[in-house]
Design an enzyme around this catalytic site. Sequence first.
Site, PDB file in Angstrom:
ATOM      1  N   ILE A 458      -3.507 -12.052 -40.722  1.00 17.04           N
ATOM      2  CA  ILE A 458      -4.908 -12.467 -40.575  1.00 17.04           C
ATOM      3  C   ILE A 458      -5.296 -12.581 -39.102  1.00 17.04           C
ATOM      4  CG2 ILE A 458      -5.001 -13.618 -42.791  1.00 17.04           C
ATOM      5  CD1 ILE A 458      -4.605 -16.279 -41.376  1.00 17.04           C
ATOM      6  N   GLY A 459      -4.532 -11.881 -38.266  1.00 19.09           N
ATOM      7  CA  GLY A 459      -4.781 -11.928 -36.839  1.00 19.09           C
ATOM      8  C   GLY A 459      -3.697 -12.644 -36.073  1.00 19.09           C
ATOM      9  N   THR A 460      -2.645 -13.046 -36.762  1.00 16.17           N
ATOM     10  CA  THR A 460      -1.579 -13.826 -36.146  1.00 16.17           C
ATOM     11  C   THR A 460      -0.520 -12.967 -35.469  1.00 16.17           C
ATOM     12  OG1 THR A 460      -0.432 -13.833 -38.266  1.00 16.17           O
ATOM     13  CG2 THR A 460      -1.856 -15.707 -37.797  1.00 16.17           C
ATOM     14  N   GLY A 501       3.851 -18.573 -42.829  1.00 19.16           N
ATOM     15  CA  GLY A 501       4.030 -17.145 -43.019  1.00 19.16           C
ATOM     16  C   GLY A 501       5.289 -16.588 -42.412  1.00 19.16           C
ATOM     17  N   ILE A 583      10.626 -19.718 -30.389  1.00 16.41           N
ATOM     18  CA  ILE A 583       9.403 -18.924 -30.265  1.00 16.41           C
ATOM     19  C   ILE A 583       9.796 -17.453 -30.365  1.00 16.41           C
ATOM     20  CG2 ILE A 583       7.470 -18.340 -28.784  1.00 16.41           C
ATOM     21  CD1 ILE A 583       7.409 -21.182 -30.001  1.00 16.41           C
ATOM     22  N   LEU A 584       9.319 -16.785 -31.397  1.00 16.44           N
ATOM     23  CA  LEU A 584       9.789 -15.443 -31.714  1.00 16.44           C
ATOM     24  C   LEU A 584       9.111 -14.354 -30.887  1.00 16.44           C
ATOM     25  CD1 LEU A 584      10.041 -15.750 -35.606  1.00 16.44           C
ATOM     26  CD2 LEU A 584      11.696 -16.407 -33.847  1.00 16.44           C
ATOM     27  N   LYS A 655       9.621 -22.521 -36.375  1.00 18.40           N
ATOM     28  CA  LYS A 655       8.681 -23.396 -37.053  1.00 18.40           C
ATOM     29  C   LYS A 655       7.297 -22.749 -36.979  1.00 18.40           C
ATOM     30  CE  LYS A 655      11.135 -27.680 -35.813  1.00 18.40           C
ATOM     31  NZ  LYS A 655      11.042 -28.991 -35.113  1.00 18.40           N
ATOM     32  N   GLU A 659      -1.127 -23.786 -36.552  1.00 12.72           N
ATOM     33  CA  GLU A 659      -2.046 -24.904 -36.736  1.00 12.72           C
ATOM     34  C   GLU A 659      -1.815 -26.077 -35.793  1.00 12.72           C
ATOM     35  OE1 GLU A 659      -3.111 -25.114 -41.313  1.00 12.72           O
ATOM     36  OE2 GLU A 659      -1.149 -24.204 -41.023  1.00 12.72           O
TER      37      GLU A 659
END
Length: 699
Positions: A458-460, A501, A583-584, A655, A659
């Site tokens: 969704i744009g992530t 997600g 952090i991927l 994680k 949000e």
Amino acid sequence: MHPTNALGSPAPRREGREKVTGAARYAAEHTPPGCAYAWPVPATVASGHVTAVDDTAAAALPGVIGVLTPFNAPRLGASEDPTLQVLQDLRVPHRGWYVALAVADTLEGARAAASEVRVTYASEPHDVTLRADHPDVYTPEEANGGHPGHREQGDPDTALSTAPVRVDCAYAVPPLHNHPMEPHAATADWDAGRHHLTVHDSSQGAGPVRAALASLFKLPEDDITVVSEHVGGGFGSKGTPRPHVVLAAMAARHYGRPVKFALPRGHLPATVGHRAPTLHRISLGARADGSLTALTHEVTTHTSRVREFVEQAAVPARVMYAVPDIRTTHRAVALDVPTPSWMRAPGEAPGMYALESAMDELADALGIDPIELRVRNEPVSEPDSGRPFSSRHLVECLREGAERFGWVNGRAPRHEGPYLIGAGMASATYPVLVAPSSARAHARPDGGYLVEINATDIGTGARTVLAQVAADALRVPVGRVAVAIGHTGLPAASLAGGSSGTASWGWAVHDACAALTARLESHRGPLPAEGLSASADTTQSAKQKSPYARHAFGAHFAEVAVDTVSGEVRVRRLLGVFAAGRILNPHTARSQFKGAMVMGIGMALTEHSTMDAEFGDFTESDLAAYHVPVHADVPDIETHWIDEHDKHLNPMGSKGIGEIGIVGTAAAIGNAVAHATGHRLRELPLTPDRVLTALHGSA
């Protein structure tokens, strides 16, 4: 050593070129041959029922195919969501509820036809006003997310009455609206026998849309294909199926033509959910050294008469600070309003605004630095459950944020001409959520790989990060991995929501690629022409209850300038430091953090909606009246994170990050305004009229 551009590296967004060149096609950009267009007719009363629909003038217009009404619409099957039972009866539960749908050869024709439909109502008295003393208020058994509506430990009332220092604060957050760049839209097309339905839908999860349509149209799920390949944002409002997709499918089946239906932006507040208004009452008790002895957080919110949805805004207080005597409760009132739903960080966003504002007020009452107050109340385990934290580096976020922001030297309020300058801070938290998903990995004879999963981007940047997860597990360069997502023909996966997600889909992708790697290692000779595949399903793993309390944490710092002449508040600096596992992808992660912080600026300063008591609708229904932050409102936002190694999460150690950036931002800005002006404003947003009233008193 991992291959270049694998997990943890700033790989560029895969679909970026398609989006900026217009090649990426969204739901309303699919136009099958013979496609018709639909336009809705919303109810103009807030409560009552339809007595008649006159579509004579509409049907006489050129190119009009027909008008669906509660009197002639096909009957739908069962649904767990009553908001999807459109045109099924004559009731009007709130203003804006759809009472007819015009269908025509062109979009202009459908819109013209809808304007000519005449609906007669039997109106009934309505009530849309939320207040804490409403006579119909009740305590729900559960709030959103399955959280208990009420929790209590110890004797908070006695502890409050005996606390050396107490604050008792009331805060208010207005209704807020999801306004994604792409409004909700669907294109529905049945085959010639009307046995198979194909839908392109703007959705955060094609799987739930297919399941809902299967039940409503009484079809096996295998007879429905839902595609959500590119989605222009959702912020929660596309997390569940919405009426537009049902109406598009209904009209397409009824009239035997493909139908395209895109919601007008002004209809979104009444049709696709909203963040419900919340009234907060928080009491904090503490010893002179700042250690908390008692906490109560009572939240009152509204729900609709169609479906219960209770914003879980008191839940964050259950996990944030060490306090022995605590009560957190939710109270709801069913009103004649549209059904509220998810909006970025439901519960945490409004709940932490209130809690972190109250903590700031307590720090002022104690004469203690607000960072130090939070550090002194750091719990050793999750207060509500007693479970140990899988990882909790809130203190590190606070310390690093203070150093980067220059908290000690930069906090002293000062004047710059007509401007009052002040700084504020707040903590942030968001739970770690994961849902069962499945994935398939395929090795091709040409040396390439294909990963398939019905995830939604969704744009992530989901496509990009999933390719990195796959490359890491396959131990190959990320450029050799292709990713297919957003189609119900792919392995089933959870929806894009709850910051879950990447954790959910990545787990399945990792396991499928690990299984494929093992299969390749045992394979001898060249690959067969069809290649080799392996699949994974994380249902058992994801459903196991963890013995740990798993949350992401963060700290926000803000500097504001308050104009004493106009009352305008400008955010000059905004800094966020987060502890969110591994952090991927730094590029996509920073984009997520910053985007959420921008929404936090809007929540603090500009965004609000008003429920008109007389007419029963939201007066700020479009972007002309509902003010989201624009470029001039947004400073140079800084985002940082600490390296967090948590082995109790998923194979990637990640994680959710979508949000947490909004959680705490509004409180940090509000605390900065209070610090700059010496006046505490407890109702959002902090608009110029409210600021001037605080500075100069009411006229």
